[in-house]
Design an enzyme around this catalytic site. Structure first.
Site, PDB file in Angstrom:
ATOM      1  N   ASP A   1      33.113  28.009  22.098  1.00  0.00           N
ATOM      2  CA  ASP A   1      34.360  28.182  22.820  1.00  0.00           C
ATOM      3  C   ASP A   1      35.071  29.383  22.194  1.00  0.00           C
ATOM      4  O   ASP A   1      34.754  29.789  21.076  1.00  0.00           O
ATOM      5  CB  ASP A   1      35.206  26.906  22.695  1.00  0.00           C
ATOM      6  CG  ASP A   1      36.532  27.013  23.407  1.00  0.00           C
ATOM      7  OD1 ASP A   1      36.562  27.483  24.558  1.00  0.00           O
ATOM      8  OD2 ASP A   1      37.555  26.626  22.800  1.00  0.00           O
TER       9      ASP A   1
ATOM     10  N   ASP B   1      38.997  30.420  22.767  1.00  0.00           N
ATOM     11  CA  ASP B   1      40.403  30.280  22.407  1.00  0.00           C
ATOM     12  C   ASP B   1      40.626  29.125  21.429  1.00  0.00           C
ATOM     13  O   ASP B   1      40.161  28.007  21.652  1.00  0.00           O
ATOM     14  CB  ASP B   1      41.248  30.070  23.660  1.00  0.00           C
ATOM     15  CG  ASP B   1      41.171  31.276  24.580  1.00  0.00           C
ATOM     16  OD1 ASP B   1      41.325  32.409  24.079  1.00  0.00           O
ATOM     17  OD2 ASP B   1      40.950  31.097  25.794  1.00  0.00           O
TER      18      ASP B   1
END
Length: 220
Positions: free
Chosen positions: A7, A9
């Site tokens: 991922d 953010d």
């Protein structure tokens, strides 16, 4: 061969590029502060709570892309990288990425944030593949709408499956598969891989990781 998914953010980045991009445009006067800042904060809180309507958010996020020529957007993004993004990249994050790249794994970022915002960030890390929400375009200009399934929650699995299929692969092609994430929104994909890792996790993901015995690490 192994598969490694990150991922972006609040995982590889010590912050949220989605939120930061809107704040950057507000700071430049491209978006109205009084109206847009409150909505930007509201959407971030909905994401954290797991109540975000991804299509409502994408209408907000992608609309500015449709109002400006690509050359101007690219120039703004280069400035955004210097001002907002690079300060969010920690040495620990770079080292973790490099360790997996050096292992000859297939490495990708999988993010709900649109590919215009995230493409240059992923290249900054030297990661060769990006699975992201795709902003639709027509004759080179963004339309303000997404194309296909957003890479959000279970949509991340669908987009990763399609990406692997385009390479002639599938999850069963790999000896081991990692996914690193900070968010409970990513539980569908975390449960799909053999090696889920919680990174500076939110409270909900931390509780789940502790219950399941998943590794919990910090890149901050």
């Amino acid at each position: 061969m192994n598969l490694v998914l990150f991922d972006l953010d609040n995982t590889l980045l010590a912050g949220d590029s989605d939120f930061a991009w809107a704040q950057f445009l507000i700071g430049k006067g491209v978006l109205d502060r009084e109206v847009q800042e409150a909505r930007n904060i509201e959407f971030l809180e909905q994401y954290k709570a797991g109540t975000l309507d991804i299509f409502e958010f994408l209408d907000f996020q992608l609309a500015p892309l449709s109002r400006h020529p690509r050359a101007r957007l690219d120039a703004w993004h280069a400035e955004f990288m210097d001002i907002s993004v690079r300060p969010m990249i920690t040495e620990r994050a770079r080292e973790l990425v490099e360790s997996h790249l050096d292992s000859d794994a297939l490495v990708a970022v999988v993010t709900a944030t649109n590919a215009f915002v995230t493409g240059p960030i992923v290249r900054e890390f030297g990661i060769p593949h990006l699975v992201a929400t795709i902003p639709a375009h027509n004759d080179g200009a963004f339309t303000g709408k997404p194309r296909g399934v957003p890479a959000f929650k279970a949509g991340k699995i669908e987009r990763v499956d399609a990406w692997l299929e385009s390479l002639g692969l599938h999850f069963g092609s790999f000896e081991r598969a990692w996914f690193y994430s900070d968010s409970h929104n990513d539980l569908p994909l975390l449960k799909r891989v053999s090696n889920p890792v919680a990174v500076d996790p939110d409270d909900s993901l931390r509780a789940h990781a502790l219950a399941q015995g998943w590794p919990i690490i910090s890149l901050r």
